[in-house]
Scaffold this motif. Structure first.
Motif, short mmCIF file in Angstrom:
data_model
loop_
_atom_site.label_atom_id
_atom_site.label_comp_id
_atom_site.label_asym_id
_atom_site.label_seq_id
_atom_site.Cartn_x
_atom_site.Cartn_y
_atom_site.Cartn_z
N THR A 1 -6.86 -8.52 22.66
CA THR A 1 -6.80 -8.92 24.07
C THR A 1 -7.37 -10.32 24.29
O THR A 1 -7.64 -10.72 25.42
N LYS A 2 -7.61 -11.04 23.17
CA LYS A 2 -8.08 -12.43 23.21
C LYS A 2 -9.39 -12.59 24.00
O LYS A 2 -9.52 -13.45 24.86
N GLN A 3 -10.36 -11.75 23.64
CA GLN A 3 -11.68 -11.83 24.25
C GLN A 3 -12.72 -12.12 23.16
O GLN A 3 -12.56 -11.69 22.01
N PRO A 4 -13.81 -12.84 23.53
CA PRO A 4 -14.72 -13.40 22.51
C PRO A 4 -15.81 -12.47 21.99
O PRO A 4 -17.01 -12.73 22.11
N ILE A 5 -15.41 -11.35 21.36
CA ILE A 5 -16.36 -10.53 20.61
C ILE A 5 -16.07 -10.79 19.14
O ILE A 5 -14.97 -10.50 18.66
N SER A 6 -17.06 -11.33 18.42
CA SER A 6 -16.80 -11.77 17.05
C SER A 6 -17.29 -10.80 15.99
O SER A 6 -16.81 -10.81 14.86
N GLU A 7 -18.27 -9.95 16.33
CA GLU A 7 -18.83 -9.06 15.31
C GLU A 7 -19.46 -7.83 15.92
O GLU A 7 -19.78 -7.79 17.11
N ARG A 8 -19.64 -6.80 15.08
CA ARG A 8 -20.30 -5.57 15.52
C ARG A 8 -21.79 -5.81 15.69
O ARG A 8 -22.39 -6.65 15.02
N VAL A 9 -22.39 -5.03 16.58
CA VAL A 9 -23.85 -4.99 16.72
C VAL A 9 -24.21 -3.52 16.59
O VAL A 9 -24.23 -2.77 17.57
N THR A 10 -24.44 -3.08 15.36
CA THR A 10 -24.64 -1.66 15.11
C THR A 10 -26.03 -1.20 15.53
O THR A 10 -27.01 -1.95 15.42
N GLY A 11 -26.11 0.06 15.95
CA GLY A 11 -27.36 0.60 16.46
C GLY A 11 -28.48 0.57 15.45
O GLY A 11 -29.60 0.14 15.74
N VAL A 12 -28.22 1.02 14.21
CA VAL A 12 -29.29 1.09 13.22
C VAL A 12 -29.77 -0.30 12.83
O VAL A 12 -30.98 -0.53 12.64
N ASP A 13 -28.85 -1.28 12.72
CA ASP A 13 -29.26 -2.65 12.40
C ASP A 13 -30.06 -3.27 13.55
O ASP A 13 -31.03 -4.00 13.31
N LEU A 14 -29.64 -2.99 14.77
CA LEU A 14 -30.35 -3.52 15.93
C LEU A 14 -31.74 -2.91 16.02
O LEU A 14 -32.72 -3.61 16.33
N LEU A 15 -31.84 -1.62 15.75
CA LEU A 15 -33.16 -0.97 15.74
C LEU A 15 -34.09 -1.66 14.74
O LEU A 15 -35.24 -1.97 15.07
N GLU A 16 -33.58 -1.89 13.53
CA GLU A 16 -34.42 -2.52 12.49
C GLU A 16 -34.83 -3.94 12.90
O GLU A 16 -35.98 -4.35 12.70
N ALA A 17 -33.91 -4.68 13.50
CA ALA A 17 -34.22 -6.05 13.92
C ALA A 17 -35.27 -6.06 15.04
O ALA A 17 -36.16 -6.91 15.06
N LEU A 18 -35.16 -5.11 15.96
CA LEU A 18 -36.15 -5.03 17.04
C LEU A 18 -37.49 -4.57 16.51
O LEU A 18 -38.54 -5.00 17.01
N MET A 19 -37.48 -3.72 15.48
CA MET A 19 -38.75 -3.32 14.86
C MET A 19 -39.39 -4.51 14.16
O MET A 19 -40.63 -4.65 14.15
N ALA A 20 -38.59 -5.38 13.56
CA ALA A 20 -39.14 -6.59 12.94
C ALA A 20 -39.80 -7.47 14.00
O ALA A 20 -40.86 -8.07 13.75
N ALA A 21 -39.18 -7.55 15.18
CA ALA A 21 -39.79 -8.32 16.27
C ALA A 21 -41.07 -7.63 16.74
O ALA A 21 -42.08 -8.31 17.03
N ALA A 22 -41.06 -6.30 16.80
CA ALA A 22 -42.26 -5.56 17.19
C ALA A 22 -43.38 -5.79 16.18
O ALA A 22 -44.56 -5.87 16.55
N ASP A 23 -43.01 -5.92 14.91
CA ASP A 23 -43.98 -6.20 13.85
C ASP A 23 -44.64 -7.56 14.08
O ASP A 23 -45.86 -7.71 13.95
N ARG A 24 -43.84 -8.54 14.47
CA ARG A 24 -44.37 -9.89 14.70
C ARG A 24 -45.25 -9.96 15.95
O ARG A 24 -46.27 -10.64 15.97
#
Length: 249
Positions: free
Chosen positions: A77-100
């Motif tokens: 539909t020619k809309q600008p979504i380029s990649e998945r944002v998976t739940g488990v990866d997002l959880l891990e990334a937010l935990m890394a931020a929580a760690d910092r």
């Protein structure tokens, strides 16, 4: 400036890539901006077309594209979504931020064993993050007020809820104003993966966008849920054709 929202069958998705999504959510947490994150796939989109209350929840939430089908639909539909944002990866990334940032984290949902193991694994991997509470999802409705009060007293920066969709997001929406959590996110089966009870697809399968097939082969009981994918594809292409016909009568 890139459009920040894409509309896929009536559901508004963030168009941010993974790293940009993490940065945006971290900024929201740091500024105290309350956010309900929904990781939506084709199954959720199709359910929202039939479920008015879920559709209303998605309209108020920060919806990310957890599903390669959403990415393909955006391309068609020619809309600008380029990649998945998976739940488990997002959880891990937010935990890394929580760690910092030494943020507080609360885990709600899954079985008692999985919940405990996930809390232990995350505490070990991210020692700077403060796991201020964890509670399995095997509770009665009458216990919910006490659980909500406990979470509110802890006032976590991150609240991860593993109850399956759409139950987890309905639960968050029902209590979001009472929970005193900065970011609330339904994480489906992510605790099972973190606890080591469910294997995630190998990296090659992920790169080939076949994680859905790996999960189906590992858990054949999911086949009924997967029927939403061909229905989703057909509906997207059908609406695309209808919109083209309207533009060029």
């Amino acid at each position: 400036m890139t459009k920040q929202v894409a509309n896929i069958l009536g559901v508004s998705f963030s168009t941010r890539g993974f790293d940009e999504t993490v940065a945006d959510l971290v900024e929201r947490i740091a500024s105290g901006r309350k956010t309900h994150v929904v990781t939506a796939n084709p199954e959720i989109v199709m359910l929202a077309r039939e479920n008015r209350s879920l559709r209303a929840i998605l309209e108020q939430a920060y919806v990310v594209p957890d599903g390669i089908g959403i990415v393909y639909a955006a391309r068609w539909t020619k809309q600008p979504i380029s990649e998945r944002v998976t739940g488990v990866d997002l959880l891990e990334a937010l935990m890394a931020a929580a760690d910092r940032h030494q943020w507080k984290v609360y885990l709600l949902g899954a079985s008692p064993e999985v919940n405990r193991l996930a809390a232990e694994k995350l505490a070990g991997r991210y020692p700077g993050a403060r796991i201020v509470g964890y509670r399995d999802g095997y509770f009665q409705q009458g216990e919910e007020p006490a659980i909500v009060r406990e979470i509110a007293e802890k006032a976590p920066h991150l609240l991860f809820v593993a109850m399956g969709s759409p139950k987890q997001d309905e639960w968050i929406d029902r209590y979001r104003d009472q929970l005193q959590a900065s970011l609330m996110m339904g994480v489906g089966g992510s605790f099972d993966v973190i606890a080591g009870k469910v294997k995630r697809a190998p990296k090659l399968w992920q790169r080939l966008h076949l994680e859905w097939l790996y999960r189906l082969l590992a858990q054949p009981s999911r086949w009924k849920r997967q029927l939403a994918i061909p229905r989703f594809v057909w509906t997207v292409l059908k609406e695309k054709g209808e919109n083209r016909s309207e533009r060029y009568p």
